[in-house]
Design a protein around this motif. Structure first.
Motif, PDB file in Angstrom:
ATOM      1  N   ASN A 181      41.980  42.653  43.406  1.00  0.00           N
ATOM      2  CA  ASN A 181      42.326  41.330  42.590  1.00  0.00           C
ATOM      3  C   ASN A 181      43.465  40.923  42.868  1.00  0.00           C
ATOM      4  OD1 ASN A 181      40.070  40.560  40.927  1.00  0.00           O
ATOM      5  ND2 ASN A 181      40.378  42.136  39.529  1.00  0.00           N
ATOM      6  N   ASN A 225      44.702  37.723  45.207  1.00  0.00           N
ATOM      7  CA  ASN A 225      45.795  36.620  44.392  1.00  0.00           C
ATOM      8  C   ASN A 225      46.876  36.365  45.577  1.00  0.00           C
ATOM      9  OD1 ASN A 225      44.598  36.230  42.051  1.00  0.00           O
ATOM     10  ND2 ASN A 225      45.861  37.796  40.920  1.00  0.00           N
ATOM     11  N   GLU A 232      45.580  34.469  48.269  1.00  0.00           N
ATOM     12  CA  GLU A 232      45.404  32.964  47.778  1.00  0.00           C
ATOM     13  C   GLU A 232      46.878  32.262  47.719  1.00  0.00           C
ATOM     14  OE1 GLU A 232      41.331  33.599  45.391  1.00  0.00           O
ATOM     15  OE2 GLU A 232      43.104  33.822  44.265  1.00  0.00           O
ATOM     16  N   LYS A 258      43.854  27.885  39.400  1.00  0.00           N
ATOM     17  CA  LYS A 258      43.161  27.436  40.581  1.00  0.00           C
ATOM     18  C   LYS A 258      41.739  26.914  40.106  1.00  0.00           C
ATOM     19  CE  LYS A 258      44.872  31.759  42.471  1.00  0.00           C
ATOM     20  NZ  LYS A 258      44.853  33.305  42.364  1.00  0.00           N
ATOM     21  N   GLY A 262      41.216  37.778  36.878  1.00  0.00           N
ATOM     22  CA  GLY A 262      41.705  38.944  37.506  1.00  0.00           C
ATOM     23  C   GLY A 262      42.793  39.881  36.968  1.00  0.00           C
TER      24      GLY A 262
HETATM   25 MG   LIG Z   1      42.983  36.366  40.756  1.00  0.00          MG
END
Ligand SMILES: [Mg+2]
Ligand SMILES: Nc1ncnc2c1ncn2[C@@H]1O[C@H](COP(=O)(O)OP(=O)(O)OP(=O)(O)O)[C@@H](O)[C@H]1O
Length: 366
Positions: free
Chosen positions: A262, A266, A269, A317, A324
């Motif tokens: 997770n 992140n 991303e 998002k 998460g």
């Molecule tokens: Mg996440």
């Protein structure tokens, strides 16, 4: 108006000592009012708490509610005042500037006549915060129950749908159909992930399996696993620094894998500059605990958003579920560890996890 000022001054002189005794000045205030020409006029006000809510005796004494309160509040309080003036005890909550107070109005009756109403107010800000916190927790546990209920219902049909799709896939020789089936299976596996996360949120403890785990091997495995994801975004580097010799920790390796996945996800991303790398380091804090630290040079997080990161469904998002970090926190806390996020907008984000090496089964919470 002068008349009331004089009267109020007298009242202050007469009553100051009495009220100070039973109302701690910092924690409350006292006020009085009378009815005159169909409106209520304050004849007395005293207490440090007044200042906290943006008032002072000078603002209040000789004034009506509409002179110093916003219109809607003044109208509401006017009703309370009216009820008290009719001989009733009235309690109400009020507040301003982030403070909350509980006020009581007591009519003073002399010779069957209401001569004035005495109001006392105490600071209930802390209590109010506690209540809000409890409500927040209740909301969370309700969400958890709902999530578990829904997830449970979805899981069985999902398993059978997935099974049948796989069977169709095995029998089909048509290329286009197989392409579609691949997409269907991919989407089903997405649903499955979310459903499992939901199940997990509601019942995190039941799924824990504690074993002695080589931490270095675990982190390396997760990084290898996540590299294709990073490559997809053009990121080539997930760097792993582990200065200490190999050590084992008692943990649920699957759950810690989920946490790292997770967090890396992140970071991937958040990173837009492909030359920036994500750095993960693993080291001993002392004989009993160790640190996993993950740093990215991504977008960073706005300060006012940082306190909401661990809330369920908090996401910025389009396709995020916002579960998460909440799951990460659950897992780490179930391992008696801590997780904190430090972030600078535009600079990047660091997540620090500290975990004990030995799992204390007695502390296992339900
Ligand atoms: Mg996440
Ligand atoms: N490394 C990071 N850099 C910048 N922002 C982050 C980072 N990690 C988390 N965030 C912010 O915190 C929010 C919550 O993160 P979380 O992982 O809980 O949910 P999500 O990533 O949005 O969705 P999910 O993980 O469920 O797919 C994100 O939407 C993002 O705004």
């Amino acid at each position: 108006m002068d008349h009331y000022n004089n009267e109020s001054n007298q009242n202050i002189n007469n009553n100051q000592v009495d009220y100070k005794h039973f109302i701690p000045r910092q924690n409350g205030f006292v006020f009085k009012f009378i009815k005159k020409d169909n409106d209520f006029i304050h004849t007395f006000a005293e207490g440090d708490f007044l200042e906290k809510i943006g008032l002072s005796p000078a603002y209040i004494i000789g004034k009506t509610l509409h002179d110093f309160s916003p219109k809607d509040q003044a109208n509401q309080k006017h009703c309370f005042y009216e009820t008290a003036w009719n001989g009733n005890l009235v309690n109400y909550e009020g507040g301003a500037n982030g403070y909350h107070y509980l006020a009581s109005l007591t009519p003073l009756i002399i010779d069957s006549q209401i001569v004035e109403v005495v109001g006392t107010a105490i600071d209930i800000t802390d209590y109010w915060k506690d209540v809000t916190k409890i409500q927040e927790l209740e909301k969370l546990s309700l969400i958890g129950e709902l999530a578990a209920g829904i997830a449970h219902e979805i899981r069985n049909p999902l398993t059978s749908v997935t099974g049948f799709i796989k069977m169709i896939q095995e029998r089909s020789n048509d290329e286009t159909t197989n392409e579609y089936l691949k997409i269907v299976l991919h989407e089903l596996s997405q649903i499955n992930t979310i459903v499992n996360q939901f199940m997990f949120i509601a019942k995190p403890k039941e799924t824990m399996e504690i074993i002695n785990t080589d931490m270095k091997a675990l982190v390396s495995r997760v990084i290898e696993f996540m590299k294709p994801q990073a490559n997809l975004k053009g990121l080539n580097f997930i760097e792993f620094i582990s200065s200490d010799s190999i050590f084992t920790a008692q943990c649920d390796p699957n759950q810690l894998t989920q946490v790292l996945m997770n967090l890396i996800q992140n970071s991937i991303e958040a990173t837009t500059d492909p030359t920036q790398k994500i750095v993960i380091s693993l080291k001993n804090v002392n004989d009993n605990s160790f640190l996993i630290e993950l740093t990215d040079k991504g977008s960073g997080i706005l300060p006012e958003r940082q306190k909401r990161l661990f809330e369920p469904f908090y996401t910025t998002k389009e396709k995020g579920t916002g579960l998460g970090l909440m799951m990460c926190k659950r897992i780490i806390e179930n391992h008696d560890g801590t997780i904190e996020v430090n972030s600078q907008l535009g600079e990047g984000t660091t997540v620090r996890i500290i975990l004990p090496k030995a799992f204390n089964h007695h502390q296992k919470r339900d």
